[in-house]
Scaffold this motif. Structure first.
Motif, PDB file in Angstrom:
ATOM      1  N   ARG A  29      -4.571  -8.227   2.111  1.00 34.28           N
ATOM      2  CA  ARG A  29      -4.862  -8.190   3.544  1.00 34.28           C
ATOM      3  C   ARG A  29      -3.622  -8.277   4.423  1.00 34.28           C
ATOM      4  O   ARG A  29      -3.724  -8.231   5.642  1.00 34.28           O
ATOM      5  CB  ARG A  29      -5.819  -9.334   3.897  1.00 34.28           C
ATOM      6  CG  ARG A  29      -7.152  -9.251   3.146  1.00 34.28           C
ATOM      7  CD  ARG A  29      -8.122 -10.313   3.622  1.00 34.28           C
ATOM      8  NE  ARG A  29      -9.375 -10.236   2.904  1.00 34.28           N
ATOM      9  CZ  ARG A  29      -9.652 -10.931   1.810  1.00 34.28           C
ATOM     10  NH1 ARG A  29      -8.741 -11.751   1.301  1.00 34.28           N
ATOM     11  NH2 ARG A  29     -10.813 -10.824   1.203  1.00 34.28           N
TER      12      ARG A  29
ATOM     13  N   ARG B 279       0.823  -1.213   0.000  1.00 31.55           N
ATOM     14  CA  ARG B 279       0.000   0.000   0.000  1.00 31.55           C
ATOM     15  C   ARG B 279       0.855   1.259   0.000  1.00 31.55           C
ATOM     16  O   ARG B 279       0.503   2.257  -0.647  1.00 31.55           O
ATOM     17  CB  ARG B 279      -0.949  -0.002   1.203  1.00 31.55           C
ATOM     18  CG  ARG B 279      -2.016   1.095   1.109  1.00 31.55           C
ATOM     19  CD  ARG B 279      -3.002   1.054   2.264  1.00 31.55           C
ATOM     20  NE  ARG B 279      -4.085   2.001   2.035  1.00 31.55           N
ATOM     21  CZ  ARG B 279      -4.003   3.314   2.227  1.00 31.55           C
ATOM     22  NH1 ARG B 279      -2.870   3.844   2.665  1.00 31.55           N
ATOM     23  NH2 ARG B 279      -5.035   4.099   1.975  1.00 31.55           N
TER      24      ARG B 279
ATOM     25  N   TRP C 145      -8.670  -1.393  -1.072  1.00 37.91           N
ATOM     26  CA  TRP C 145      -7.438  -2.135  -0.799  1.00 37.91           C
ATOM     27  C   TRP C 145      -7.673  -3.408   0.004  1.00 37.91           C
ATOM     28  O   TRP C 145      -7.158  -4.483  -0.325  1.00 37.91           O
ATOM     29  CB  TRP C 145      -6.450  -1.228  -0.068  1.00 37.91           C
ATOM     30  CG  TRP C 145      -5.083  -1.840   0.032  1.00 37.91           C
ATOM     31  CD1 TRP C 145      -4.579  -2.566   1.063  1.00 37.91           C
ATOM     32  CD2 TRP C 145      -4.068  -1.807  -0.977  1.00 37.91           C
ATOM     33  NE1 TRP C 145      -3.300  -2.979   0.771  1.00 37.91           N
ATOM     34  CE2 TRP C 145      -2.961  -2.522  -0.477  1.00 37.91           C
ATOM     35  CE3 TRP C 145      -3.988  -1.239  -2.245  1.00 37.91           C
ATOM     36  CZ2 TRP C 145      -1.796  -2.683  -1.206  1.00 37.91           C
ATOM     37  CZ3 TRP C 145      -2.809  -1.402  -2.964  1.00 37.91           C
ATOM     38  CH2 TRP C 145      -1.741  -2.118  -2.448  1.00 37.91           C
ATOM     39  N   ASP C 146      -8.456  -3.323   1.055  1.00 40.29           N
ATOM     40  CA  ASP C 146      -8.600  -4.462   1.965  1.00 40.29           C
ATOM     41  C   ASP C 146      -9.382  -5.623   1.367  1.00 40.29           C
ATOM     42  O   ASP C 146      -9.407  -6.706   1.952  1.00 40.29           O
ATOM     43  CB  ASP C 146      -9.271  -4.010   3.267  1.00 40.29           C
ATOM     44  CG  ASP C 146      -8.374  -3.102   4.093  1.00 40.29           C
ATOM     45  OD1 ASP C 146      -7.154  -3.135   3.869  1.00 40.29           O
ATOM     46  OD2 ASP C 146      -8.898  -2.362   4.933  1.00 40.29           O
ATOM     47  N   THR C 147     -10.005  -5.417   0.217  1.00 44.72           N
ATOM     48  CA  THR C 147     -10.771  -6.523  -0.380  1.00 44.72           C
ATOM     49  C   THR C 147      -9.870  -7.502  -1.117  1.00 44.72           C
ATOM     50  O   THR C 147     -10.301  -8.619  -1.419  1.00 44.72           O
ATOM     51  CB  THR C 147     -11.830  -5.986  -1.357  1.00 44.72           C
ATOM     52  OG1 THR C 147     -11.181  -5.357  -2.471  1.00 44.72           O
ATOM     53  CG2 THR C 147     -12.759  -4.989  -0.667  1.00 44.72           C
TER      54      THR C 147
END
Length: 310
Positions: A228, A197, A223-225
């Motif tokens: 992780r 990120r 992003w978190d999809t």
């Protein structure tokens, strides 16, 4: 503005042909999209680099609209092997196929079952045997693969992580797979973190500051999809900006998978070199005995601390 991580000066104990690096990847094209500039840097320094490709990418989608042709679709496995041949020559690497069947990326809600006999459904303890053979024959000091979530949630990437860890342990054990040669202890194992990120945000902000359109707005918002694993796990940042052009040429060799007009190439190389000149990794196994680093200090060399066996 987000800045690139600070690299700590680290030293290796040997150079050139003494050093061997093995990347374990799920599909043809992964070797060019993940850590390829670092690969090109080490090849240029005389390091032997091999890529073990787990599957042939048989069930992959065609991601370049210009390649959506009947002749390509009908012969996709052969086309992808030819693409790998071109990328291998560009990067200057050795490469071997482990021979597993691509699982495809399941889509839908609920997700459909994976195809019978595909790579992701195999028992890692058994599937690791072929990689054990490669490790014992090539004898790498350093091996890279994906994190436990696959870098992104593709079942073949997750399985690549699993067989890599099993194979590293088994390759050092004389009681496992004795038919695959003499035992070999890999000194260091890394997870790839090219798509982190911090890097994505830094490039996004740099484009906006220059009045240019960034290809990363939607990715950052979601992003978190798909990613992780936190950036805090990064231990190593290798400077390789001089080899971004080689990386891009290797990517373009995979014409079915990479659209030359797509997001991969929307950020100018000069911006990438200025803003984020490194590729990142996470050290997860270390048998070198090198001293622990202080919090926030990063290695700058995958071979730091590696000693050469006589």
């Amino acid at each position: 503005m987000t800045s690139a991580p600070t690299r700590t000066a680290t030293r290796r104990t040997a150079t050139g042909d003494d050093l061997r690096l093995l990347h374990v990847h799920a599909h043809p094209d992964d070797e060019s999209s993940k850590g390829a500039a670092v690969t090109a840097k080490y090849v240029d320094e005389g390091v032997r680099v091999m890529v073990a490709t787990c599957t042939g990418g048989e069930r992959g989608s065609i991601l370049n609209p210009a390649m959506e042709r009947p002749d390509i679709i009908a012969h996709l496995p052969e086309v992808r092997r030819r693409e790998m041949d071109r990328a291998r020559a560009i990067l200057g690497i050795e490469q071997t196929w482990l021979g597993f069947m691509d699982s495809g990326l399941p889509e839908g809600d609920p997700l459909p079952p994976l195809p019978e006999g595909c790579f992701a459904l195999l028992d890692p303890a058994q599937a690791a045997g072929e990689l054990v053979r490669v490790i014992r024959e090539f004898r790498p000091q350093v091996l890279t693969t994906y994190d436990e979530l696959g870098g992104y949630p593709h079942p073949d990437h997750v399985q690549t992580n699993r067989i890599s860890l099993v194979a590293v342990e088994a390759a050092a054990d004389p009681d496992q797979w004795p038919e695959h040669g003499e035992p070999w202890q890999v000194s260091k194992v890394y997870y790839q973190h090219t798509f982190n990120r911090q890097r994505t945000l830094a490039l996004h902000e740099a484009m906006l500051e220059r009045g240019l359109e960034s290809p990363y707005g939607e990715r950052l918002a979601n992003w978190d999809t798909w990613k992780r694993v936190p950036d805090s796990r990064i231990t190593t940042a290798v400077e390789c900006a001089d080899y971004f052009g080689v990386r891009d040429r290797a990517l373009l060799a995979h014409g079915t998978q990479v659209d030359p007009n797509g997001a991969w190439f929307q950020i100018p190389l000069e911006v990438q070199r200025e803003v984020w000149p490194t590729e990142e990794f996470e050290l997860v196994i270390d048998h070198t005995g090198q001293p622990a680093r202080a919090d926030g200090e990063l290695e700058n060399d995958l071979f730091a601390g590696v000693a050469i066996e006589a």
